[in-house]
Design a protein around this motif. Structure first.
Motif, PDB file in Angstrom:
ATOM      1  N   ALA A  10     -29.977 113.148 -41.915  1.00 20.02           N
ATOM      2  CA  ALA A  10     -28.969 112.809 -40.901  1.00 20.02           C
ATOM      3  C   ALA A  10     -28.717 111.307 -40.860  1.00 20.02           C
ATOM      4  CB  ALA A  10     -29.428 113.309 -39.535  1.00 20.02           C
ATOM      5  N   GLN A  11     -29.782 110.522 -41.037  1.00 19.57           N
ATOM      6  CA  GLN A  11     -29.611 109.064 -41.057  1.00 19.57           C
ATOM      7  C   GLN A  11     -28.861 108.606 -42.303  1.00 19.57           C
ATOM      8  OE1 GLN A  11     -33.679 107.715 -40.612  1.00 19.57           O
ATOM      9  NE2 GLN A  11     -33.509 107.588 -38.367  1.00 19.57           N
ATOM     10  N   SER A  51     -31.686 114.654 -33.257  1.00 20.95           N
ATOM     11  CA  SER A  51     -31.356 116.037 -32.880  1.00 20.95           C
ATOM     12  C   SER A  51     -31.478 116.992 -34.067  1.00 20.95           C
ATOM     13  CB  SER A  51     -29.939 116.106 -32.310  1.00 20.95           C
ATOM     14  OG  SER A  51     -29.838 115.333 -31.139  1.00 20.95           O
ATOM     15  N   ALA A  52     -31.246 116.483 -35.284  1.00 18.53           N
ATOM     16  CA  ALA A  52     -31.398 117.321 -36.477  1.00 18.53           C
ATOM     17  C   ALA A  52     -32.857 117.731 -36.630  1.00 18.53           C
ATOM     18  CB  ALA A  52     -30.923 116.569 -37.717  1.00 18.53           C
ATOM     19  N   GLY A  53     -33.766 116.808 -36.317  1.00 24.98           N
ATOM     20  CA  GLY A  53     -35.185 117.123 -36.370  1.00 24.98           C
ATOM     21  C   GLY A  53     -35.578 118.149 -35.320  1.00 24.98           C
ATOM     22  N   ILE A  54     -34.995 118.037 -34.120  1.00 25.09           N
ATOM     23  CA  ILE A  54     -35.284 118.999 -33.050  1.00 25.09           C
ATOM     24  C   ILE A  54     -34.832 120.395 -33.462  1.00 25.09           C
ATOM     25  CG2 ILE A  54     -34.705 119.666 -30.683  1.00 25.09           C
ATOM     26  CD1 ILE A  54     -34.428 116.655 -30.061  1.00 25.09           C
ATOM     27  N   LEU A  55     -33.665 120.484 -34.066  1.00 21.30           N
ATOM     28  CA  LEU A  55     -33.151 121.778 -34.533  1.00 21.30           C
ATOM     29  C   LEU A  55     -34.076 122.388 -35.586  1.00 21.30           C
ATOM     30  CD1 LEU A  55     -29.358 120.941 -34.730  1.00 21.30           C
ATOM     31  CD2 LEU A  55     -30.310 122.839 -33.457  1.00 21.30           C
ATOM     32  N   THR A  56     -34.579 121.555 -36.479  1.00 19.93           N
ATOM     33  CA  THR A  56     -35.496 122.040 -37.512  1.00 19.93           C
ATOM     34  C   THR A  56     -36.775 122.595 -36.891  1.00 19.93           C
ATOM     35  OG1 THR A  56     -34.642 120.448 -39.128  1.00 19.93           O
ATOM     36  CG2 THR A  56     -36.819 121.378 -39.558  1.00 19.93           C
ATOM     37  N   ILE A  57     -37.334 121.873 -35.915  1.00 23.74           N
ATOM     38  CA  ILE A  57     -38.555 122.332 -35.243  1.00 23.74           C
ATOM     39  C   ILE A  57     -38.344 123.706 -34.621  1.00 23.74           C
ATOM     40  CG2 ILE A  57     -40.094 121.910 -33.281  1.00 23.74           C
ATOM     41  CD1 ILE A  57     -39.653 118.889 -33.785  1.00 23.74           C
ATOM     42  N   LEU A  58     -37.195 123.886 -33.960  1.00 25.21           N
ATOM     43  CA  LEU A  58     -36.923 125.136 -33.253  1.00 25.21           C
ATOM     44  C   LEU A  58     -36.621 126.296 -34.196  1.00 25.21           C
ATOM     45  CD1 LEU A  58     -34.765 123.684 -30.339  1.00 25.21           C
ATOM     46  CD2 LEU A  58     -37.078 124.596 -30.163  1.00 25.21           C
ATOM     47  N   LEU A  90     -25.316 117.684 -23.750  1.00 25.82           N
ATOM     48  CA  LEU A  90     -25.630 116.351 -23.230  1.00 25.82           C
ATOM     49  C   LEU A  90     -25.082 115.251 -24.128  1.00 25.82           C
ATOM     50  CD1 LEU A  90     -29.292 116.970 -21.987  1.00 25.82           C
ATOM     51  CD2 LEU A  90     -27.200 116.846 -20.624  1.00 25.82           C
ATOM     52  N   HIS A  91     -25.046 115.515 -25.442  1.00 27.76           N
ATOM     53  CA  HIS A  91     -24.422 114.548 -26.365  1.00 27.76           C
ATOM     54  C   HIS A  91     -22.956 114.356 -26.014  1.00 27.76           C
ATOM     55  CE1 HIS A  91     -27.383 114.758 -30.022  1.00 27.76           C
ATOM     56  NE2 HIS A  91     -27.919 114.226 -28.940  1.00 27.76           N
ATOM     57  N   LEU A  92     -22.263 115.473 -25.826  1.00 30.05           N
ATOM     58  CA  LEU A  92     -20.829 115.426 -25.507  1.00 30.05           C
ATOM     59  C   LEU A  92     -20.589 114.752 -24.156  1.00 30.05           C
ATOM     60  CD1 LEU A  92     -19.768 119.014 -26.695  1.00 30.05           C
ATOM     61  CD2 LEU A  92     -19.532 116.853 -27.936  1.00 30.05           C
ATOM     62  N   TYR A  93     -21.462 115.030 -23.203  1.00 27.30           N
ATOM     63  CA  TYR A  93     -21.326 114.408 -21.882  1.00 27.30           C
ATOM     64  C   TYR A  93     -21.534 112.898 -21.971  1.00 27.30           C
ATOM     65  CZ  TYR A  93     -22.608 112.930 -17.161  1.00 27.30           C
ATOM     66  OH  TYR A  93     -22.672 112.252 -15.965  1.00 27.30           O
ATOM     67  N   ASN A 112     -19.463 115.273 -36.130  1.00 29.82           N
ATOM     68  CA  ASN A 112     -20.827 114.736 -36.129  1.00 29.82           C
ATOM     69  C   ASN A 112     -21.821 115.793 -35.639  1.00 29.82           C
ATOM     70  OD1 ASN A 112     -22.595 112.050 -36.062  1.00 29.82           O
ATOM     71  ND2 ASN A 112     -23.065 113.213 -34.216  1.00 29.82           N
ATOM     72  N   GLU A 113     -21.458 116.473 -34.550  1.00 30.69           N
ATOM     73  CA  GLU A 113     -22.356 117.488 -33.981  1.00 30.69           C
ATOM     74  C   GLU A 113     -22.511 118.675 -34.922  1.00 30.69           C
ATOM     75  OE1 GLU A 113     -24.045 116.809 -31.142  1.00 30.69           O
ATOM     76  OE2 GLU A 113     -23.024 114.887 -31.394  1.00 30.69           O
ATOM     77  N   LEU A 114     -21.423 119.086 -35.564  1.00 27.50           N
ATOM     78  CA  LEU A 114     -21.495 120.211 -36.503  1.00 27.50           C
ATOM     79  C   LEU A 114     -22.378 119.874 -37.697  1.00 27.50           C
ATOM     80  CD1 LEU A 114     -17.785 121.462 -36.477  1.00 27.50           C
ATOM     81  CD2 LEU A 114     -19.789 122.657 -35.560  1.00 27.50           C
ATOM     82  N   LEU A 115     -22.295 118.632 -38.166  1.00 30.49           N
ATOM     83  CA  LEU A 115     -23.138 118.215 -39.281  1.00 30.49           C
ATOM     84  C   LEU A 115     -24.617 118.153 -38.874  1.00 30.49           C
ATOM     85  CD1 LEU A 115     -20.927 115.452 -40.949  1.00 30.49           C
ATOM     86  CD2 LEU A 115     -21.571 117.658 -41.926  1.00 30.49           C
ATOM     87  N   LEU A 116     -24.878 117.696 -37.638  1.00 31.41           N
ATOM     88  CA  LEU A 116     -26.255 117.676 -37.148  1.00 31.41           C
ATOM     89  C   LEU A 116     -26.835 119.092 -37.140  1.00 31.41           C
ATOM     90  CD1 LEU A 116     -26.195 115.186 -34.110  1.00 31.41           C
ATOM     91  CD2 LEU A 116     -27.429 114.896 -36.264  1.00 31.41           C
ATOM     92  N   ILE A 117     -26.028 120.043 -36.668  1.00 34.29           N
ATOM     93  CA  ILE A 117     -26.469 121.437 -36.626  1.00 34.29           C
ATOM     94  C   ILE A 117     -26.757 121.945 -38.031  1.00 34.29           C
ATOM     95  CG2 ILE A 117     -25.781 123.799 -36.032  1.00 34.29           C
ATOM     96  CD1 ILE A 117     -23.923 122.507 -33.894  1.00 34.29           C
ATOM     97  N   THR A 118     -25.856 121.656 -38.959  1.00 33.02           N
ATOM     98  CA  THR A 118     -25.992 122.134 -40.336  1.00 33.02           C
ATOM     99  C   THR A 118     -27.242 121.562 -40.998  1.00 33.02           C
ATOM    100  OG1 THR A 118     -23.584 122.290 -40.530  1.00 33.02           O
ATOM    101  CG2 THR A 118     -24.846 122.285 -42.576  1.00 33.02           C
TER     102      THR A 118
END
Length: 333
Positions: free
Chosen positions: A21-22, A31-38, A107-110, A122-128
């Motif tokens: 992501a970086q 957030s990409a790391g958090i998604l991976t953990i989950l 919360l990112h969007l907010y 950006n958010e879609l790429l983080l998810i991917t």
């Protein structure tokens, strides 16, 4: 201290997802790391389902956030409105595992206070990146065959002990056995069945497992063995029929293995039944009760053997250890 595969994958996948992501210069790379953990799960199937639920939930969260934030205002109260709309829908669609990750995106969007196509991208790429990293790591799942074979061997050893103890009861009336194998067998069956379920879920296209029917059969046989023990322990061991049954149980104990010997022993059961019917009638009440209980014991062991015969005929029985390992090697080749 032993480190499990899930822990290892989490430790490896999280920094990789953040690093990717970086490199892509994405905002909120953590957030990409958090998604991976989950999304790191214990089986392939649960990993795919987890990723799918989180992806759909995140898209839903983004849509609701855009509509609410842009229609109303960027205020803490509107976050609550978004969640009031979002969570019930995830429950209805059965994608609740995605609530936590989607909340991060909300919360990112907010925090951005200005939703643009660039931000959405950006958010879609983080998810991917986050989900994709977890899925790639979960492509590898260690084989559970070795563990299942170990459970099979332990289970058959316990069956041998139980059958041998029944023979001892019939021959000597010895009741010194602690019965610990009964408790241990319950535990082995529970653990083995949970491992079978895990192994099935590690193969997305597999609907049947060669060990599933085997352990189901052994559980049913174990219930029969538990019913036989009280019968055997109450029998008078001074009658010839008791000694004949003891010999039969000794032979059966020596023949416990994954192969099919049930037909041979069913024939022996039928011969014993016929012999009991041809023996002289009981002369005392005690002898009558003993003969009746012996006959009940024969019926129980007959059902025990029929279960084994059925699984070998209609199911996919487990192999001997050597055969199993050879088949595994062939499949890899």
């Amino acid at each position: 201290m032993r480190i499990g595969y899930r822990t290892l994958k989490t430790a490896v996948g999280t920094p990789i997802a953040i690093w990717i992501a970086q490199l892509m210069q994405l905002d909120g790379a953590v957030s990409a790391g958090i998604l991976t953990i989950l999304c790191i799960q214990t089986t392939r199937k649960s990993s795919v389902l987890s990723a799918w639920h989180r992806f759909i939930a995140t898209l839903l969260a983004m849509f609701i956030s855009i509509v609410v934030f842009e229609s109303l205002t960027y205020h803490p109260i509107t976050i609550g409105i978004v969640l009031l709309l979002f969570i019930p829908i995830t429950v209805k669609w059965k994608i609740t595992p995605g609530i936590v990750t989607s909340t991060v995106i909300i919360l990112h969007l907010y925090q951005a206070r200005d939703i643009s196509f660039q931000l959405i991208g950006n958010e879609l790429l983080l998810i991917t990146v986050g989900i994709g990293t977890a899925l790639l790591l979960n492509l590898y799942m260690p084989s559970l065959d070795k563990k299942l074979l170990e459970y099979q061997e332990r289970l058959e050893h316990h069956f041998k002990v139980i059958l041998k103890e029944i023979a001892t009861f019939l021959r000597d009336g010895d009741q010194a056995w602690s019965g610990k194998e009964l408790t241990e067998t319950e535990v082995i069956l529970d653990h083995a069945e949970s491992y079978v379920v895990r192994d099935i879920e590690n193969h997305l296209l597999r609907s049947h497992h060669p060990f599933y029917s085997y352990f189901q059969m052994r559980r049913k046989q174990f219930e029969l063995l538990k019913r036989m023990l009280p019968l055997a322990s109450q029998l008078n061991h001074t009658y010839a029929q008791s000694f004949q049954m003891a010999t039969f149980f000794d032979e059966l104990s020596d023949s416990v293995h994954p192969g099919n010997t049930s037909t041979i022993f069913l024939e022996k059961v039928h011969r014993l039944k016929k012999k009991f019917e041809e023996d002289a009638l009981p002369q005392t009440r005690e002898e009558f009760e003993t003969r009746a209980n012996l006959y009940r014991l024969l019926q129980e062991i007959e059902q025990y053997l029929i279960l084994k015969k059925t699984i070998n005929k209609n199911g996919k029985p487990a192999f001997h250890k050597k055969e199993r390992l050879e088949n595994t090697k062939k499949n890899k080749d």
